[in-house]
Design a protein around this motif. Structure first.
Motif, PDB file in Angstrom:
ATOM      1  N   LEU A  48       3.968  10.564  -6.680  1.00 42.91           N
ATOM      2  CA  LEU A  48       4.907  10.946  -7.721  1.00 42.91           C
ATOM      3  C   LEU A  48       4.188  11.309  -9.016  1.00 42.91           C
ATOM      4  N   ALA A  49       3.150  10.533  -9.333  1.00 48.49           N
ATOM      5  CA  ALA A  49       2.376  10.819 -10.539  1.00 48.49           C
ATOM      6  C   ALA A  49       1.702  12.185 -10.429  1.00 48.49           C
ATOM      7  N   ASP A  50       1.170  12.491  -9.245  1.00 46.56           N
ATOM      8  CA  ASP A  50       0.530  13.792  -9.026  1.00 46.56           C
ATOM      9  C   ASP A  50       1.541  14.928  -9.174  1.00 46.56           C
ATOM     10  N   LEU A  51       2.730  14.734  -8.606  1.00 50.46           N
ATOM     11  CA  LEU A  51       3.759  15.767  -8.685  1.00 50.46           C
ATOM     12  C   LEU A  51       4.227  15.973 -10.126  1.00 50.46           C
ATOM     13  N   GLU A  88       6.851  27.894  -7.196  1.00 47.32           N
ATOM     14  CA  GLU A  88       6.069  26.656  -7.230  1.00 47.32           C
ATOM     15  C   GLU A  88       6.936  25.495  -7.695  1.00 47.32           C
ATOM     16  N   ASN A  89       7.788  25.764  -8.696  1.00 53.27           N
ATOM     17  CA  ASN A  89       8.672  24.732  -9.203  1.00 53.27           C
ATOM     18  C   ASN A  89       9.663  24.279  -8.125  1.00 53.27           C
ATOM     19  N   ASN A  90      10.205  25.248  -7.373  1.00 55.10           N
ATOM     20  CA  ASN A  90      11.124  24.910  -6.286  1.00 55.10           C
ATOM     21  C   ASN A  90      10.429  24.090  -5.204  1.00 55.10           C
ATOM     22  N   ARG A  91       9.170  24.456  -4.914  1.00 55.84           N
ATOM     23  CA  ARG A  91       8.415  23.720  -3.890  1.00 55.84           C
ATOM     24  C   ARG A  91       8.194  22.277  -4.339  1.00 55.84           C
ATOM     25  N   LEU A  92       7.874  22.104  -5.607  1.00 56.37           N
ATOM     26  CA  LEU A  92       7.639  20.757  -6.125  1.00 56.37           C
ATOM     27  C   LEU A  92       8.927  19.928  -6.103  1.00 56.37           C
ATOM     28  N   LYS A  93      10.067  20.583  -6.380  1.00 55.96           N
ATOM     29  CA  LYS A  93      11.329  19.851  -6.337  1.00 55.96           C
ATOM     30  C   LYS A  93      11.654  19.390  -4.911  1.00 55.96           C
ATOM     31  N   VAL A  94      11.332  20.239  -3.934  1.00 58.73           N
ATOM     32  CA  VAL A  94      11.532  19.860  -2.529  1.00 58.73           C
ATOM     33  C   VAL A  94      10.620  18.688  -2.182  1.00 58.73           C
ATOM     34  N   CYS A 110      11.657   6.060  -4.263  1.00 62.86           N
ATOM     35  CA  CYS A 110      10.512   5.415  -4.920  1.00 62.86           C
ATOM     36  C   CYS A 110      10.917   4.866  -6.296  1.00 62.86           C
ATOM     37  N   ASP A 111       9.925   4.541  -7.058  1.00 65.55           N
ATOM     38  CA  ASP A 111      10.109   3.941  -8.372  1.00 65.55           C
ATOM     39  C   ASP A 111      11.146   4.729  -9.194  1.00 65.55           C
ATOM     40  N   PRO A 112      12.280   4.128  -9.561  1.00 64.95           N
ATOM     41  CA  PRO A 112      13.345   4.835 -10.286  1.00 64.95           C
ATOM     42  C   PRO A 112      12.887   5.402 -11.629  1.00 64.95           C
ATOM     43  N   GLU A 113      12.072   4.647 -12.374  1.00 64.97           N
ATOM     44  CA  GLU A 113      11.642   5.107 -13.689  1.00 64.97           C
ATOM     45  C   GLU A 113      10.776   6.361 -13.571  1.00 64.97           C
ATOM     46  N   VAL A 114       9.856   6.336 -12.616  1.00 63.96           N
ATOM     47  CA  VAL A 114       8.985   7.497 -12.414  1.00 63.96           C
ATOM     48  C   VAL A 114       9.818   8.689 -11.981  1.00 63.96           C
ATOM     49  N   LEU A 115      10.766   8.468 -11.080  1.00 63.64           N
ATOM     50  CA  LEU A 115      11.602   9.559 -10.573  1.00 63.64           C
ATOM     51  C   LEU A 115      12.454  10.164 -11.685  1.00 63.64           C
ATOM     52  N   LYS A 143       0.838  -1.203   0.000  1.00 63.22           N
ATOM     53  CA  LYS A 143       0.000   0.000   0.000  1.00 63.22           C
ATOM     54  C   LYS A 143       0.872   1.252   0.000  1.00 63.22           C
ATOM     55  N   ALA A 144       1.934   1.220   0.797  1.00 58.96           N
ATOM     56  CA  ALA A 144       2.829   2.381   0.871  1.00 58.96           C
ATOM     57  C   ALA A 144       3.496   2.637  -0.474  1.00 58.96           C
ATOM     58  N   SER A 145       3.915   1.553  -1.139  1.00 54.07           N
ATOM     59  CA  SER A 145       4.564   1.699  -2.444  1.00 54.07           C
ATOM     60  C   SER A 145       3.612   2.321  -3.454  1.00 54.07           C
ATOM     61  N   ASN A 146       2.372   1.833  -3.477  1.00 59.84           N
ATOM     62  CA  ASN A 146       1.384   2.375  -4.403  1.00 59.84           C
ATOM     63  C   ASN A 146       1.063   3.833  -4.089  1.00 59.84           C
ATOM     64  N   ALA A 147       1.024   4.161  -2.795  1.00 55.43           N
ATOM     65  CA  ALA A 147       0.740   5.548  -2.394  1.00 55.43           C
ATOM     66  C   ALA A 147       1.849   6.472  -2.873  1.00 55.43           C
ATOM     67  N   ARG A 148       3.111   6.034  -2.745  1.00 59.11           N
ATOM     68  CA  ARG A 148       4.226   6.858  -3.205  1.00 59.11           C
ATOM     69  C   ARG A 148       4.182   7.042  -4.718  1.00 59.11           C
ATOM     70  N   LYS A 149       3.845   5.988  -5.434  1.00 58.67           N
ATOM     71  CA  LYS A 149       3.760   6.089  -6.895  1.00 58.67           C
ATOM     72  C   LYS A 149       2.659   7.065  -7.303  1.00 58.67           C
ATOM     73  N   ARG A 150       1.518   7.019  -6.592  1.00 58.18           N
ATOM     74  CA  ARG A 150       0.437   7.963  -6.895  1.00 58.18           C
ATOM     75  C   ARG A 150       0.885   9.396  -6.621  1.00 58.18           C
TER      76      ARG A 150
END
Length: 205
Positions: A86-89, A133-139, A147-152, A77-84
């Motif tokens: 990352l997708a949102d970001l 906003e871009n800096n905040r998202l990078k933080v 998390c998932d290397p490909e997504v990152l 569940k934690a892995s899927n939550a992190r992937k979601r």
């Protein structure tokens, strides 16, 4: 001898998640209040608040059976939550990039052949907001490094694209400043003040 520093909220959250992942069991609050202090150094007084913060962030599931509340969380569940997350970001970065591109086009159009423009100040403010906003998202992305290397990698690519777009716009501004200095024999400080250009305005590394 210095006083031992207490755990921060984020440290408590991480350690509590370790309890769930290591034991893979379902717990009641009173059980967690006994386990957390002994195994992870989390004070029993803070267990309830830490648990609630994890529930609020959808990292821990909870359900009420009879008069008791039960809590659980599994690695999948934690892995899927992190992937979601990352997708949102990634999606937010894409939106930010589109807005920045549109802003760049508007600024270029608004400054051609003009010595002064009210729109220019507004667009500079908009760009500054987008950079923040871009800096905040990078933080925010930095929190999910593991998390998932490909997504990152894709998120990092999008960040690089955003940086290039901002620097292209910076090129335009410097070009316009150079044109104004030659055309009107204006000093750089006068141009900066006239067009509300910050003193620290420069390329993004």
């Amino acid at each position: 001898m210095s006083k031992k520093r207490g755990l921060s909220l984020e440290e408590k959250r991480q350690r509590m998640m370790e309890i769930f992942f290591e034991r893979k069991e379902i717990f009641q609050l009173k059980e967690m209040e006994k386990i957390a202090p002994k195994t992870k150094g989390i004070t029993s007084m803070s267990v309830k608040d830490v648990l609630q913060s994890l529930v609020d962030d959808n990292m821990v599931d909870t359900d009420r059976v009879g008069t008791s509340n039960y809590f659980w969380a599994f690695p999948s569940k934690a892995s899927n939550a992190r992937k979601r997350k990352l997708a949102d970001l990634t999606s937010q970065l894409e939106v930010s990039e589109k807005k920045r591109t549109a802003t760049t086009k508007l600024i270029t159009k608004a400054t051609v052949g003009k010595e002064k423009s009210d729109d220019r100040t507004t667009l500079l403010e908009t760009l500054s907001e987008k950079e923040q906003e871009n800096n905040r998202l990078k933080v925010e992305l930095e929190k999910y490094r593991e998390c998932d290397p490909e997504v990152l990698e894709e998120v990092k690519r999008q960040t690089a694209v955003s940086r290039e777009a901002v620097n292209r716009w910076t090129d335009n501004v410097f070009a316009i400043k150079s044109w104004c200095k030659k055309k009107f024999s204006m000093e750089e400080k006068t141009i900066d003040k006239h067009f509300s250009i910050p003193e620290d305005f420069d390329y993004i590394e």
